[in-house]
Design a protein around this motif. Structure first.
Motif, PDB file in Angstrom:
ATOM      1  N   LEU A 108     -35.682  41.221  17.768  1.00 44.41           N
ATOM      2  CA  LEU A 108     -34.332  41.591  18.196  1.00 44.41           C
ATOM      3  C   LEU A 108     -34.376  42.288  19.547  1.00 44.41           C
ATOM      4  N   ASP A 109     -35.343  43.163  19.750  1.00 47.76           N
ATOM      5  CA  ASP A 109     -35.495  43.843  21.046  1.00 47.76           C
ATOM      6  C   ASP A 109     -35.772  42.847  22.161  1.00 47.76           C
ATOM      7  N   ARG A 110     -36.620  41.867  21.893  1.00 40.62           N
ATOM      8  CA  ARG A 110     -36.938  40.859  22.914  1.00 40.62           C
ATOM      9  C   ARG A 110     -35.709  40.010  23.235  1.00 40.62           C
ATOM     10  N   ALA A 111     -34.951  39.671  22.203  1.00 41.13           N
ATOM     11  CA  ALA A 111     -33.736  38.883  22.430  1.00 41.13           C
ATOM     12  C   ALA A 111     -32.737  39.674  23.265  1.00 41.13           C
ATOM     13  N   LEU A 112     -32.629  40.971  23.026  1.00 36.90           N
ATOM     14  CA  LEU A 112     -31.705  41.801  23.799  1.00 36.90           C
ATOM     15  C   LEU A 112     -32.138  41.885  25.251  1.00 36.90           C
ATOM     16  N   ALA A 113     -33.447  41.966  25.493  1.00 37.06           N
ATOM     17  CA  ALA A 113     -33.957  42.035  26.865  1.00 37.06           C
ATOM     18  C   ALA A 113     -33.632  40.771  27.647  1.00 37.06           C
ATOM     19  N   ALA A 114     -33.521  39.631  26.942  1.00 36.19           N
ATOM     20  CA  ALA A 114     -33.228  38.354  27.603  1.00 36.19           C
ATOM     21  C   ALA A 114     -31.734  38.061  27.674  1.00 36.19           C
ATOM     22  N   ALA A 115     -30.921  38.916  27.050  1.00 35.04           N
ATOM     23  CA  ALA A 115     -29.480  38.661  26.960  1.00 35.04           C
ATOM     24  C   ALA A 115     -28.762  39.095  28.230  1.00 35.04           C
ATOM     25  N   PRO A 116     -27.515  38.610  28.419  1.00 38.29           N
ATOM     26  CA  PRO A 116     -26.711  39.061  29.565  1.00 38.29           C
ATOM     27  C   PRO A 116     -26.531  40.578  29.515  1.00 38.29           C
ATOM     28  N   GLU A 117     -26.493  41.202  30.698  1.00 38.47           N
ATOM     29  CA  GLU A 117     -26.319  42.644  30.753  1.00 38.47           C
ATOM     30  C   GLU A 117     -25.007  43.050  30.107  1.00 38.47           C
ATOM     31  N   GLY A 118     -25.031  44.132  29.383  1.00 37.76           N
ATOM     32  CA  GLY A 118     -23.808  44.628  28.763  1.00 37.76           C
ATOM     33  C   GLY A 118     -24.064  45.948  28.064  1.00 37.76           C
ATOM     34  N   VAL A 119     -23.353  46.997  28.503  1.00 35.93           N
ATOM     35  CA  VAL A 119     -23.555  48.326  27.923  1.00 35.93           C
ATOM     36  C   VAL A 119     -23.161  48.324  26.450  1.00 35.93           C
ATOM     37  N   LEU A 120     -22.028  47.670  26.124  1.00 36.39           N
ATOM     38  CA  LEU A 120     -21.557  47.662  24.742  1.00 36.39           C
ATOM     39  C   LEU A 120     -22.545  46.936  23.831  1.00 36.39           C
ATOM     40  N   LEU A 121     -23.134  45.851  24.345  1.00 38.13           N
ATOM     41  CA  LEU A 121     -24.098  45.087  23.556  1.00 38.13           C
ATOM     42  C   LEU A 121     -25.324  45.940  23.247  1.00 38.13           C
ATOM     43  N   ARG A 122     -25.794  46.662  24.236  1.00 34.39           N
ATOM     44  CA  ARG A 122     -26.979  47.498  24.031  1.00 34.39           C
ATOM     45  C   ARG A 122     -26.677  48.674  23.100  1.00 34.39           C
ATOM     46  N   GLN A 123     -25.483  49.227  23.235  1.00 28.65           N
ATOM     47  CA  GLN A 123     -25.106  50.314  22.336  1.00 28.65           C
ATOM     48  C   GLN A 123     -24.963  49.814  20.899  1.00 28.65           C
ATOM     49  N   GLY A 124     -24.396  48.603  20.756  1.00 25.39           N
ATOM     50  CA  GLY A 124     -24.253  48.019  19.425  1.00 25.39           C
ATOM     51  C   GLY A 124     -25.588  47.767  18.765  1.00 25.39           C
ATOM     52  N   GLU A 125     -26.551  47.301  19.544  1.00 21.94           N
ATOM     53  CA  GLU A 125     -27.891  47.056  19.000  1.00 21.94           C
ATOM     54  C   GLU A 125     -28.563  48.370  18.622  1.00 21.94           C
ATOM     55  N   LYS A 126     -28.362  49.392  19.446  1.00 20.30           N
ATOM     56  CA  LYS A 126     -28.940  50.707  19.165  1.00 20.30           C
ATOM     57  C   LYS A 126     -28.392  51.274  17.865  1.00 20.30           C
ATOM     58  N   THR A 127     -27.084  51.118  17.653  1.00 24.24           N
ATOM     59  CA  THR A 127     -26.455  51.611  16.415  1.00 24.24           C
ATOM     60  C   THR A 127     -26.972  50.852  15.200  1.00 24.24           C
ATOM     61  N   LEU A 128     -27.077  49.518  15.334  1.00 23.97           N
ATOM     62  CA  LEU A 128     -27.557  48.703  14.217  1.00 23.97           C
ATOM     63  C   LEU A 128     -28.994  49.064  13.857  1.00 23.97           C
TER      64      LEU A 128
END
Length: 256
Positions: free
Chosen positions: A69-89
């Motif tokens: 999941l961390d690797r997929a997030l690193a390859a994803a489009p930039e987005g503060v909300l997306l990163r915050q959502g992943e952090k919460t999950l």
């Protein structure tokens, strides 16, 4: 001497151009696909870890899924909300793994909080996924997450009593249960086979889905009784294994 061959060459080129092209999966689509699949898998691994008595193999799988999941997030489009959502999950998943092994060790509100964190994150990702054109089938690259999400619903029924889905979003997979998702996956896999140049090569995939779909149809999600529709015992480990294998095959095919 070359002139007579020219019309034939031009004709062949025209025929090749007229064939329907299978669009390659671009980097953004691959990242969005991986984010959704790996998020579902990580939550599923947490449920297996707790439900099967904190076995080492399930703890290792959870760590592997979180790393994916961390690797997929690193390859994803930039987005503060997306990163915050992943952090919460991820924080919710870690919290669930830290509670004691007994059912009473888990706070009664935790399943709801975990469901919310997953839904919020998947919604953030899904906002970046373009809807298919009217009248067109679901793009193949969007099928694996529906397999994984439905498998996760099965694991949640077996271990937690259920996963809160977004009933207020009936048009999105996040608001759909087996009554919608199983027929949808059925039709899309049938279309995949019908359009394949080598249908026999997809026989294993078809057989795996046939086996998996029987279990998923048994989910009985609309009932408050925590038993399968048939009364058969839950089989979460088997369902998880087949769902992962099926979604891996679908992801590989969608990338070709």
């Amino acid at each position: 001497m070359l002139r007579p061959a020219l019309p034939a060459v031009l004709c062949l080129c025209c025929l090749l151009l007229a064939l329907p092209a299978r669009a390659a999966l671009d980097d953004q689509q691959r990242a969005l696909q991986q984010l959704q699949v790996q998020a579902c898998r990580a939550v599923g691994s947490l449920l297996l870890l707790r439900g099967e008595g904190f076995q080492e193999q399930h703890a290792a799988q959870l760590e592997k899924d979180l790393a994916s999941l961390d690797r997929a997030l690193a390859a994803a489009p930039e987005g503060v909300l997306l990163r915050q959502g992943e952090k919460t999950l991820v924080a919710r998943i870690r919290e669930g793994a830290a509670y004691g092994p007994r059912e009473e060790d888990l706070p009664w509100r935790y399943p709801q909080q975990l469901s919310r964190a997953l839904r919020d994150f998947l919604n953030l990702v899904e906002r970046q996924v373009p809807p298919p054109p009217p009248g067109q089938p679901l793009p193949l690259w969007q099928l694996p997450v529906r397999v994984e999400y439905l498998s996760l619903q099965y694991l949640a029924r077996a271990y937690l009593g259920g996963l809160e889905i977004a009933r207020e979003q009936p048009r999105d997979y996040l608001g759909q249960d087996e009554s919608v998702l199983v027929p949808l996956i059925d039709r899309r896999i049938a279309l995949l086979v019908a359009q394949s140049a080598n249908p026999a090569g997809l026989k294993k995939l078809e057989n795996r889905w046939e086996y998996l779909s029987q279990a998923l149809r048994d989910l009985n999600s609309k009932s408050s009784a925590l038993v399968s529709a048939s009364g058969r015992p839950w089989a979460p480990i088997i369902v998880d294994r087949h769902a992962r294998a099926l979604s891996e095959s679908l992801m590989r095919l969608s990338a070709e």
